[in-house]
Design a protein around this motif. Structure first.
Motif, PDB file in Angstrom:
ATOM      1  N   GLN A 297     -41.434 -10.158  13.827  1.00  0.00           N
ATOM      2  CA  GLN A 297     -40.130  -9.526  14.053  1.00  0.00           C
ATOM      3  C   GLN A 297     -39.378  -9.293  12.744  1.00  0.00           C
ATOM      4  N   SER A 298     -39.553 -10.186  11.793  1.00  0.00           N
ATOM      5  CA  SER A 298     -38.828 -10.056  10.532  1.00  0.00           C
ATOM      6  C   SER A 298     -39.257  -8.827   9.743  1.00  0.00           C
ATOM      7  N   LYS A 299     -40.418  -8.261  10.066  1.00  0.00           N
ATOM      8  CA  LYS A 299     -40.915  -7.092   9.335  1.00  0.00           C
ATOM      9  C   LYS A 299     -40.464  -5.771   9.942  1.00  0.00           C
ATOM     10  N   LEU A 300     -39.881  -5.821  11.128  1.00  0.00           N
ATOM     11  CA  LEU A 300     -39.404  -4.587  11.772  1.00  0.00           C
ATOM     12  C   LEU A 300     -38.267  -3.976  10.961  1.00  0.00           C
ATOM     13  N   GLY A 301     -38.285  -2.664  10.850  1.00  0.00           N
ATOM     14  CA  GLY A 301     -37.249  -1.963  10.100  1.00  0.00           C
ATOM     15  C   GLY A 301     -37.459  -1.953   8.605  1.00  0.00           C
ATOM     16  N   ALA A 302     -38.694  -2.186   8.172  1.00  0.00           N
ATOM     17  CA  ALA A 302     -38.983  -2.233   6.736  1.00  0.00           C
ATOM     18  C   ALA A 302     -38.764  -0.868   6.092  1.00  0.00           C
ATOM     19  N   VAL A 303     -38.316  -0.900   4.833  1.00  0.00           N
ATOM     20  CA  VAL A 303     -38.065   0.328   4.074  1.00  0.00           C
ATOM     21  C   VAL A 303     -38.913   0.306   2.808  1.00  0.00           C
ATOM     22  N   GLU A 304     -38.944   1.435   2.111  1.00  0.00           N
ATOM     23  CA  GLU A 304     -39.657   1.511   0.845  1.00  0.00           C
ATOM     24  C   GLU A 304     -38.691   1.267  -0.308  1.00  0.00           C
ATOM     25  N   ILE A 305     -39.252   0.893  -1.448  1.00  0.00           N
ATOM     26  CA  ILE A 305     -38.416   0.640  -2.629  1.00  0.00           C
ATOM     27  C   ILE A 305     -38.873   1.536  -3.774  1.00  0.00           C
ATOM     28  N   PRO A 306     -37.979   1.807  -4.725  1.00  0.00           N
ATOM     29  CA  PRO A 306     -38.370   2.606  -5.893  1.00  0.00           C
ATOM     30  C   PRO A 306     -39.331   1.834  -6.793  1.00  0.00           C
ATOM     31  N   SER A 307     -40.138   2.566  -7.527  1.00  0.00           N
ATOM     32  CA  SER A 307     -41.010   1.937  -8.520  1.00  0.00           C
ATOM     33  C   SER A 307     -40.174   1.332  -9.635  1.00  0.00           C
ATOM     34  N   GLY A 308     -40.726   0.314 -10.270  1.00  0.00           N
ATOM     35  CA  GLY A 308     -40.019  -0.292 -11.379  1.00  0.00           C
ATOM     36  C   GLY A 308     -40.550  -1.656 -11.725  1.00  0.00           C
ATOM     37  N   SER A 309     -39.811  -2.341 -12.575  1.00  0.00           N
ATOM     38  CA  SER A 309     -40.154  -3.709 -12.952  1.00  0.00           C
ATOM     39  C   SER A 309     -39.223  -4.649 -12.193  1.00  0.00           C
ATOM     40  N   TYR A 310     -39.820  -5.613 -11.475  1.00  0.00           N
ATOM     41  CA  TYR A 310     -39.035  -6.505 -10.640  1.00  0.00           C
ATOM     42  C   TYR A 310     -39.407  -7.960 -10.919  1.00  0.00           C
TER      43      TYR A 310
END
Length: 445
Positions: A210-223
């Protein structure tokens, strides 16, 4: 035929053929498992297999042959085949059979109990019912499984070594599939078969899905990245071969010649502990060498590689008791036992609190294609959660994290205080805490 009788036949035949040095390795494995789909058992399997391997020295080389048949004619043929195989060997490795260690650890009796077929099926169905009861969002594709099994090994050689050991294990798993509207996610949890674990597994799996529902994408970069304990454990399993003295000898490990040198951050201590409670403890390896707890990395310094008899002899060091055999058919292979990173001083929440803008990685897939165990390079499709101002935020998906295992070991800033271990199904299990690494390359949208 009993094992003792088979052993006497092999010894007599070895003497008749003039073989002064030999070894008899016996292994018997049993297992039973059941899997559910919907509200019924979808598959059930039960197996028992065993046999022995005879190894001998002939003209300075070791030959081996194995058989499931413990019958006199087959056993006599086995000795002859091992001798003939020795004559075909072209390797110049030293031919060594072990005299025995001064001390073998007293292994406490296994706390695991072999489950009956009925118990396995009933437990799997109970897990499935409990998983569906967790939420109305649990749906088609949800599965549960339970397994139980064990190993029995015996080793005897012409140097007077005579050892035997038996272990039992069991485990259970739940793969929960949840649906919300048009979106579906799944999560997988495993554990040993105990009352507490069986009540917790369904809840953990459903909450994780359930915690993974509604996942979005993120921009490329250094994290800044925190690898969850499971993924750090998986990373260790993928790259564990670099700690093998054999891999180092053949140029397949960048750790060759680095014993005594700093290869990781000071917070990194890597342990191999065959006697860890909860593991499939074994007092001796597949060559009869006593196993023991050892620091492979201690506060960042590589203290030792893992050695079997041959590679210890070639390196001029003592064997570390890591010459394992997965079955009576397999040759000796260097492998760890309970292989884990020691935990740090921070709780997971405190570790997350160190990150202002980063990622908590909970899923990684495709190690078979995206990781090179020789160079240490990896580029793995991942998923997890965004971290903002020290707090877990929205789920994120479809990004690739890239790096190098050796650089990662050097770059770990901190580890969480809780070590998570895999469910033991063989003599090798892995464990790790969560790990914080700054400035990793992430490819997103």
């Amino acid at each position: 035929m009993r094992l003792d009788e088979a052993k006497q036949i092999l010894i007599c035949e070895a003497k008749r053929l003039g073989l002064a040095e030999y070894e008899i390795f016996y292994m018997k494995e049993s297992g039973c498992s059941a899997e559910t789909l919907g509200d019924e058992i979808s598959s059930f399997s039960s197996s028992e297999a065993g046999g022995l391997c005879f190894r001998c020295v002939c003209e300075g080389r070791i030959g081996s042959a194995s058989s499931e048949l413990l019958e006199e004619e087959a056993l006599r043929e086995l000795v002859g085949r091992a001798r003939d195989n020795a004559l075909c060997i072209e390797k110049d490795d030293p031919a060594i059979f072990y005299d025995g260690s001064a001390h073998y650890a007293d292994v406490p009796p296994s706390t695991a109990r072999a489950l009956s077929s009925a118990e396995i099926c009933d437990t799997a169905l109970a897990l499935q019912r409990a998983t569906y009861a967790e939420s109305d969002e649990v749906g088609e594709g949800t599965q549960s499984f339970v397994f139980s099994g064990g190993f029995e090994t015996s080793l005897y050689n012409s140097h007077g070594l005579s050892l035997s050991h038996r272990v039992t294990y069991n485990g259970a798993g739940v793969q929960a599939v949840v649906r919300r509207g048009e979106e579906a996610e799944d999560a997988y949890e495993m554990g040993c078969v105990t009352e507490d674990t069986l009540s917790e597994l369904p809840a953990r799996a459903v909450r994780a899905a359930q915690s993974k529902l509604g996942a979005v994408e993120i921009p490329s970069g250094s994290y800044d990245v925190i690898f969850c304990p499971k993924r750090m454990r998986e990373m260790l399993s993928v790259f564990c071969s670099v700690f093998s003295a054999k891999a180092a000898r053949y140029g397949l490990s960048l750790l060759a010649g680095k014993e005594g040198q700093a290869i990781a951050a000071p917070c990194i201590t890597l342990i191999d502990d065959p006697m860890r409670e909860g593991a499939l403890c074994t007092p001796f390896d597949g060559e009869g060498v006593a196993t023991y707890r050892k620091s492979v990395i201690e506060q960042g310094v590589l203290k030792t590689l893992l050695y079997d008899l041959v590679h210890a002899s070639l390196a001029g060091v003592a064997p570390t008791g890591n010459g394992q055999r997965g079955s009576y058919r397999q040759s000796v292979a260097i492998a760890p036992y309970s292989f884990y990173l020691e935990g740090g001083s921070d709780t997971l929440d405190e570790l997350i609190g160190r990150v202002k803008d980063g990622i908590y990685i909970t899923e990684m897939k495709g190690f078979h294609a995206g990781a090179d165990s020789v160079t240490g390079d990896f580029s793995i499709e991942s998923a997890g959660f965004r971290i903002r101002d020290g707090k877990l935020c929205e789920p994120i998906r479809s990004f690739t994290v890239a790096g190098n295992f050796f650089d990662l070991l050097k770059g770990v800033e901190a580890l969480s205080d809780t070590v998570s271990f895999g469910t033991p199904t063989s003599f090798t299990t892995y464990g790790a805490p969560a790990a914080l690494v700054r400035g990793m390359s992430v490819a997103g949208k």
